[in-house]
Design a protein around this motif. Structure first.
Motif, mmCIF file in Angstrom:
data_model
loop_
_atom_site.group_PDB
_atom_site.id
_atom_site.type_symbol
_atom_site.label_atom_id
_atom_site.label_comp_id
_atom_site.label_asym_id
_atom_site.label_seq_id
_atom_site.Cartn_x
_atom_site.Cartn_y
_atom_site.Cartn_z
ATOM 1 N N LEU A 1 2.421 -49.589 17.098
ATOM 2 C CA LEU A 1 2.606 -48.344 17.907
ATOM 3 C C LEU A 1 3.921 -47.579 17.425
ATOM 4 O O LEU A 1 3.847 -46.360 17.231
ATOM 5 C CB LEU A 1 2.969 -48.600 19.580
ATOM 6 N N ALA A 2 4.831 -48.442 16.972
ATOM 7 C CA ALA A 2 6.104 -47.925 16.434
ATOM 8 C C ALA A 2 5.837 -47.273 15.090
ATOM 9 O O ALA A 2 6.231 -46.221 14.870
ATOM 10 C CB ALA A 2 7.034 -48.940 16.344
ATOM 11 N N GLU A 3 4.642 -47.959 14.428
ATOM 12 C CA GLU A 3 4.677 -47.276 12.920
ATOM 13 C C GLU A 3 3.814 -46.171 13.189
ATOM 14 O O GLU A 3 4.155 -45.116 12.515
ATOM 15 C CB GLU A 3 3.749 -48.479 12.452
ATOM 16 N N GLY A 4 2.700 -46.147 14.175
ATOM 17 C CA GLY A 4 2.174 -44.913 14.296
ATOM 18 C C GLY A 4 3.003 -43.764 14.792
ATOM 19 O O GLY A 4 2.735 -42.591 14.193
ATOM 20 N N ILE A 5 3.764 -44.064 15.554
ATOM 21 C CA ILE A 5 4.713 -42.915 16.268
ATOM 22 C C ILE A 5 5.874 -42.316 14.933
ATOM 23 O O ILE A 5 5.722 -41.290 14.897
ATOM 24 C CB ILE A 5 5.769 -43.644 17.326
ATOM 25 N N ALA A 6 6.325 -43.535 14.203
ATOM 26 C CA ALA A 6 6.954 -43.201 13.070
ATOM 27 C C ALA A 6 6.253 -42.132 11.988
ATOM 28 O O ALA A 6 6.750 -41.175 11.604
ATOM 29 C CB ALA A 6 7.499 -44.283 12.445
ATOM 30 N N ARG A 7 5.207 -42.718 11.947
ATOM 31 C CA ARG A 7 4.080 -41.739 11.002
ATOM 32 C C ARG A 7 4.023 -40.235 11.371
ATOM 33 O O ARG A 7 4.123 -39.405 10.733
ATOM 34 C CB ARG A 7 2.740 -42.300 10.792
ATOM 35 N N CYS B 1 -0.357 -33.066 19.216
ATOM 36 C CA CYS B 1 -0.187 -34.290 18.789
ATOM 37 C C CYS B 1 -0.688 -35.368 19.761
ATOM 38 O O CYS B 1 -0.086 -35.469 21.024
ATOM 39 C CB CYS B 1 1.591 -34.527 18.726
ATOM 40 N N THR B 2 -1.472 -36.209 19.394
ATOM 41 C CA THR B 2 -1.834 -37.369 20.086
ATOM 42 C C THR B 2 -1.887 -38.516 19.880
ATOM 43 O O THR B 2 -2.040 -38.940 18.366
ATOM 44 C CB THR B 2 -3.424 -37.037 20.834
ATOM 45 N N LEU B 3 -1.465 -39.596 20.701
ATOM 46 C CA LEU B 3 -1.041 -40.842 19.935
ATOM 47 C C LEU B 3 -2.736 -41.653 19.732
ATOM 48 O O LEU B 3 -2.843 -42.071 18.807
ATOM 49 C CB LEU B 3 -0.693 -41.848 20.872
ATOM 50 N N LEU B 4 -3.723 -41.392 20.746
ATOM 51 C CA LEU B 4 -4.804 -41.804 20.812
ATOM 52 C C LEU B 4 -5.913 -40.841 20.573
ATOM 53 O O LEU B 4 -5.855 -39.842 21.435
ATOM 54 C CB LEU B 4 -4.971 -42.821 21.807
ATOM 55 N N ARG B 5 -7.192 -41.298 19.989
ATOM 56 C CA ARG B 5 -8.262 -40.031 20.074
ATOM 57 C C ARG B 5 -9.605 -41.159 20.386
ATOM 58 O O ARG B 5 -9.814 -42.215 19.322
ATOM 59 C CB ARG B 5 -8.330 -39.276 19.207
ATOM 60 N N LYS B 6 -10.408 -40.798 21.122
ATOM 61 C CA LYS B 6 -11.802 -41.501 21.046
ATOM 62 C C LYS B 6 -12.908 -40.468 20.484
ATOM 63 O O LYS B 6 -13.389 -39.880 21.211
ATOM 64 C CB LYS B 6 -12.105 -41.924 22.529
ATOM 65 N N PRO B 7 -13.047 -40.592 19.133
ATOM 66 C CA PRO B 7 -14.088 -39.765 18.680
ATOM 67 C C PRO B 7 -15.504 -39.986 19.257
ATOM 68 O O PRO B 7 -16.232 -38.911 19.386
ATOM 69 C CB PRO B 7 -14.290 -40.183 16.887
ATOM 70 N N ASP B 8 -15.956 -41.032 19.706
ATOM 71 C CA ASP B 8 -17.254 -41.404 20.197
ATOM 72 C C ASP B 8 -17.510 -40.760 21.704
ATOM 73 O O ASP B 8 -18.482 -40.789 22.176
ATOM 74 C CB ASP B 8 -17.604 -42.768 20.338
ATOM 75 N N ALA B 9 -16.258 -40.449 22.383
ATOM 76 C CA ALA B 9 -16.487 -39.880 23.555
ATOM 77 C C ALA B 9 -16.215 -38.397 23.885
ATOM 78 O O ALA B 9 -16.350 -37.826 24.696
ATOM 79 C CB ALA B 9 -15.243 -40.740 24.619
ATOM 80 N N ALA B 10 -16.225 -37.620 22.533
ATOM 81 C CA ALA B 10 -15.799 -36.259 22.559
ATOM 82 C C ALA B 10 -16.875 -35.557 23.143
ATOM 83 O O ALA B 10 -18.156 -35.686 22.809
ATOM 84 C CB ALA B 10 -15.474 -35.830 21.332
ATOM 85 N N LYS B 11 -16.481 -34.642 24.402
ATOM 86 C CA LYS B 11 -17.754 -33.604 24.718
ATOM 87 C C LYS B 11 -17.442 -32.309 24.380
ATOM 88 O O LYS B 11 -18.302 -31.272 24.411
ATOM 89 C CB LYS B 11 -17.609 -33.626 26.175
ATOM 90 N N VAL B 12 -16.006 -32.013 23.977
ATOM 91 C CA VAL B 12 -15.754 -30.822 23.211
ATOM 92 C C VAL B 12 -15.074 -30.936 21.980
ATOM 93 O O VAL B 12 -14.300 -31.873 21.960
ATOM 94 C CB VAL B 12 -15.052 -29.817 24.325
ATOM 95 N N ASP C 1 -7.275 -43.307 16.008
ATOM 96 C CA ASP C 1 -8.677 -43.248 16.414
ATOM 97 C C ASP C 1 -9.040 -44.413 16.895
ATOM 98 O O ASP C 1 -9.135 -45.627 16.000
ATOM 99 C CB ASP C 1 -9.781 -42.829 15.322
ATOM 100 N N ILE C 2 -9.642 -44.551 18.193
ATOM 101 C CA ILE C 2 -9.962 -45.946 18.753
ATOM 102 C C ILE C 2 -11.420 -45.935 19.365
ATOM 103 O O ILE C 2 -11.996 -44.707 19.579
ATOM 104 C CB ILE C 2 -8.964 -46.184 19.881
#
Ligand code: PRP
Ligand code: MN
Ligand code: MG
Length: 178
Positions: free
Chosen positions: A15-21, A125-136, A146-147
């Motif tokens: 998580l810390a690495e992702g936030i730093a990126r 800016c979002t920490l997490l995204r679920k591509p398979d759940a997208a409705k829009v 991406d999780i």
């Protein structure tokens, strides 16, 4: 970890690495521009706290509380404003800070709401995204991870208000919600 969790999806160092990126990308893109971070309560508190401190630039913060999930595990699509921004955002460079984009319904509603207030720019800016759940489909500039399409909790994310204070992201054991 406790019997209500299945496994750790993202640990504290990931998580810390992702936030730093994310912070490094944002720092580079907003060079010379004043940044207003808009955190979406309650889920985005941890991301906002860590991301804002990882930036190497001054940024102001405001908060909006909206809710679409209630106590369930599915987005209702009906978004309620529980707390609006304190100040006018017209002419400002707004970066919405979210913990997760799941169906995308919350954010697509929020973006059209904020766009109508005439900011100079509006990004997400979002920490997490679920591509398979997208409705829009939403154009999101900064994505941490991406999780898979599983119910995740911790680091701000809740199930019926629980688990927000976990320092990592974990998946919920099915017996908790089924
Ligand atoms: C969660 C999460 C996002 C939204 C994503 O918030 O924090 O804001 O749902 O879901 P969606 O993409 O399917 O719309 P929630 O409504 O649970 O409120 P909370 O942040 O207070 O937990
Ligand atoms: Mn939320
Ligand atoms: Mg929630």
């Amino acid at each position: 970890m406790g019997p209500d969790l299945e496994r750790v999806l993202l640990g504290q160092s990931e998580l810390a690495e992702g936030i730093a990126r994310l912070a490094a990308e944002i720092d580079a893109d907003y060079n010379g521009r004043e940044l207003l971070l808009v955190g979406v309560l309650k889920g985005a508190v941890m991301v906002m706290a860590d991301l804002s401190r990882a930036l190497h630039r001054p940024a102001t913060m405001d908060w909006m509380a909206i809710s679409s999930y209630g106590a369930g595990t599915k987005s209702s699509g009906v978004v309620r404003i529980l707390k609006d921004l304190d100040a006018d955002i017209a002419g400002q460079h707004v970066l919405v800070v979210e913990d997760i984009i799941d169906s995308g319904l919350t954010l697509s509603w929020l973006l059209s709401n904020l766009r109508s207030r005439n900011p100079a720019s509006l990004e997400v800016c979002t920490l997490l995204r679920k591509p398979d759940a997208a409705k829009v489909e939403i154009d999101v500039k900064y994505v941490g991870f991406d999780i898979p399409n599983e119910f995740v909790v911790g680091y701000g994310l809740d199930f019926a208000e629980r688990f927000r204070n976990l320092p990592f992201i974990g998946t919920l054991a099915p017996h908790v919600y089924s």
